[in-house]
Design an enzyme around this catalytic site. Structure first.
Site, PDB file in Angstrom:
ATOM      1  N   LEU A   1       0.857  -1.177   0.000  1.00  0.00           N
ATOM      2  CA  LEU A   1       0.000   0.000   0.000  1.00  0.00           C
ATOM      3  C   LEU A   1       0.894   1.228   0.000  1.00  0.00           C
ATOM      4  O   LEU A   1       2.023   1.180   0.500  1.00  0.00           O
ATOM      5  CB  LEU A   1      -0.887   0.025   1.260  1.00  0.00           C
ATOM      6  CG  LEU A   1      -1.874  -1.124   1.458  1.00  0.00           C
ATOM      7  CD1 LEU A   1      -2.541  -0.998   2.830  1.00  0.00           C
ATOM      8  CD2 LEU A   1      -2.929  -1.127   0.368  1.00  0.00           C
ATOM      9  N   ASP A   2       0.397   2.325  -0.532  1.00  0.00           N
ATOM     10  CA  ASP A   2       1.142   3.580  -0.469  1.00  0.00           C
ATOM     11  C   ASP A   2       1.469   3.943   0.977  1.00  0.00           C
ATOM     12  O   ASP A   2       0.776   3.532   1.912  1.00  0.00           O
ATOM     13  CB  ASP A   2       0.315   4.722  -1.053  1.00  0.00           C
ATOM     14  CG  ASP A   2       0.460   4.830  -2.561  1.00  0.00           C
ATOM     15  OD1 ASP A   2       1.362   4.181  -3.110  1.00  0.00           O
ATOM     16  OD2 ASP A   2      -0.325   5.552  -3.178  1.00  0.00           O
ATOM     17  N   LYS A   3       2.468   4.755   1.132  1.00  0.00           N
ATOM     18  CA  LYS A   3       2.860   5.224   2.451  1.00  0.00           C
ATOM     19  C   LYS A   3       1.681   5.817   3.209  1.00  0.00           C
ATOM     20  O   LYS A   3       1.492   5.553   4.404  1.00  0.00           O
ATOM     21  CB  LYS A   3       3.980   6.266   2.320  1.00  0.00           C
ATOM     22  CG  LYS A   3       4.435   6.884   3.639  1.00  0.00           C
ATOM     23  CD  LYS A   3       5.542   7.911   3.397  1.00  0.00           C
ATOM     24  CE  LYS A   3       5.972   8.555   4.708  1.00  0.00           C
ATOM     25  NZ  LYS A   3       7.067   9.545   4.490  1.00  0.00           N
TER      26      LYS A   3
END
Length: 369
Positions: free
Chosen positions: A144-146
């Protein structure tokens, strides 16, 4: 070649310049004594005052004649610690001998990359389960994105990792998200638009006819005066998929600093309470709330669901208390970029690119939404 004596104390190295190096520049002499370090790196350390000659800071051009006592404060490259275990708390939703399901908080990078060599989920996993040192990428099979929160599955064995990767490739892993977007969507729908690198900026993704197939299904859960609360389901798992698909609908995620729009916030249509809630929300409003897959050892389908992230709960409550105005004016979404490309902090899409094409193909369905 040299009779230099060397002693290491932590990162501090003490050297004696030998007579056969007499007449050389300091940086050249150091490169002879410390061949494991590049000349440009040594020059940078000299310029930063990390190198002293007879107790005094010098320049790279300083000539040495032999007999000088040189101290070098060696700076370890940050990537050296990329696969080091770190005691970072994990919110573990499920764990057995084969897999681990974790609720990743917003702000945590999944895998070490440029600018984020430590403090990642991978570092935390290695501390929690040291055996993951023996599993490629510490068992990480998707990401997942940061600034996206929510559920991730991690393989604890090589066999489990292979099994999970095959499920991702076959698109049988069920992934459900909650998203808060700008604007009012009026019907459920499907975005079936291929995604690829943005030709104007390789750090971003875009609708690209030459890209890979990408399908996002969305369902309206609640509609407010200037925002909509959505359920999103992925049929594919492309980088930034939901974020780009919502931008395509001209309904970008609230808080998205990359795929949002500069002139989008309809200040006059919001109460002060909602304005404050939006201004205090500092990430894209996206949360991986449900995950379903076939267990790699038992072959039984398992599913996990968690609550909405706390910061999204606060934002949602502020929206629910917003009075819908009868005289509400429509607002147009500006198509200007929210940020200039140079302001975008690169969230490496090539985290798993190690030059092995077959290995990279295994992770073709990982999402970075």
């Amino acid at each position: 070649m040299t009779d230099a004596t060397q002693q290491s104390l932590n990162n501090l190295i003490h050297l004696t310049i030998s007579s056969d190096l007499g007449g050389l520049r300091l940086d050249v002499a150091l490169q002879r004594l410390l061949p494991e370090h590049s000349r440009s790196r040594l020059q940078a350390w000299i310029k930063s005052g990390l190198v002293t000659v007879d107790g005094k800071v010098s320049t790279a051009k300083t000539k040495v004649w032999g007999g000088e006592k040189v101290s070098v404060d060696v700076q370890v490259k940050p990537e050296t610690y990329a696969f080091t275990a770190q005691d970072i708390p994990l919110d573990i939703v499920y764990e057995d001998d084969h897999i681990l399901v974790v609720n990743k908080p917003a702000g945590m990078v999944v895998h070490p990359a440029a600018g984020n060599w430590e403090g990642t989920l991978l570092n935390a996993l290695l501390f929690h389960s040291p055996q993951l040192h023996d599993v490629p990428r510490a068992g990480i099979v998707h990401r997942l994105d940061k600034e996206t929160s929510g559920l991730l599955v991690v393989a604890k064995t090589l066999n489990a990792q292979t099994h999970l990767v095959r499920q991702l490739q076959a698109r049988t892993v069920k992934r459900e998200y909650r998203a808060i977007v700008w604007g009012q969507l009026w019907r459920n729908g499907v975005v079936d638009q291929p995604l690829g690198r943005d030709p104007r900026s390789r750090t971003k993704m875009a609708i690209n006819r030459m890209g890979k197939p990408a399908v996002t299904r969305y369902e309206i859960l609640e509609r407010f005066s200037v925002q909509t609360y959505l359920r999103c389901n992925l049929e594919t798992g492309r980088t930034h998929q939901i974020r780009v698909h919502m931008q395509h609908l001209k309904a970008p995620l609230v808080g998205d600093p990359v795929y949002g729009f500069r002139g989008i916030v309809p200040i006059r249509a919001m109460t002060q309470t909602l304005r404050d809630a939006v201004s205090q929300f500092h990430r894209q409003a996206l949360h991986a709330i449900k995950l379903g897959l076939v267990h790699p050892a038992t072959n039984e389908f398992m599913e996990w669901q968690i609550e909405l992230a706390d910061d999204m709960k606060v934002l949602l409550e502020a929206m629910r208390h917003e009075d819908v105005r009868d005289d509400e004016e429509d607002f147009e979404l500006s198509m200007e970029p929210y940020l200039a490309d140079e302001d975008y902090e690169y969230d490496d899409d090539d985290l798993f690119d190690d030059g092995d094409e077959e290995d990279d193909a295994d992770f073709d369905n990982e999402e970075d939404v």
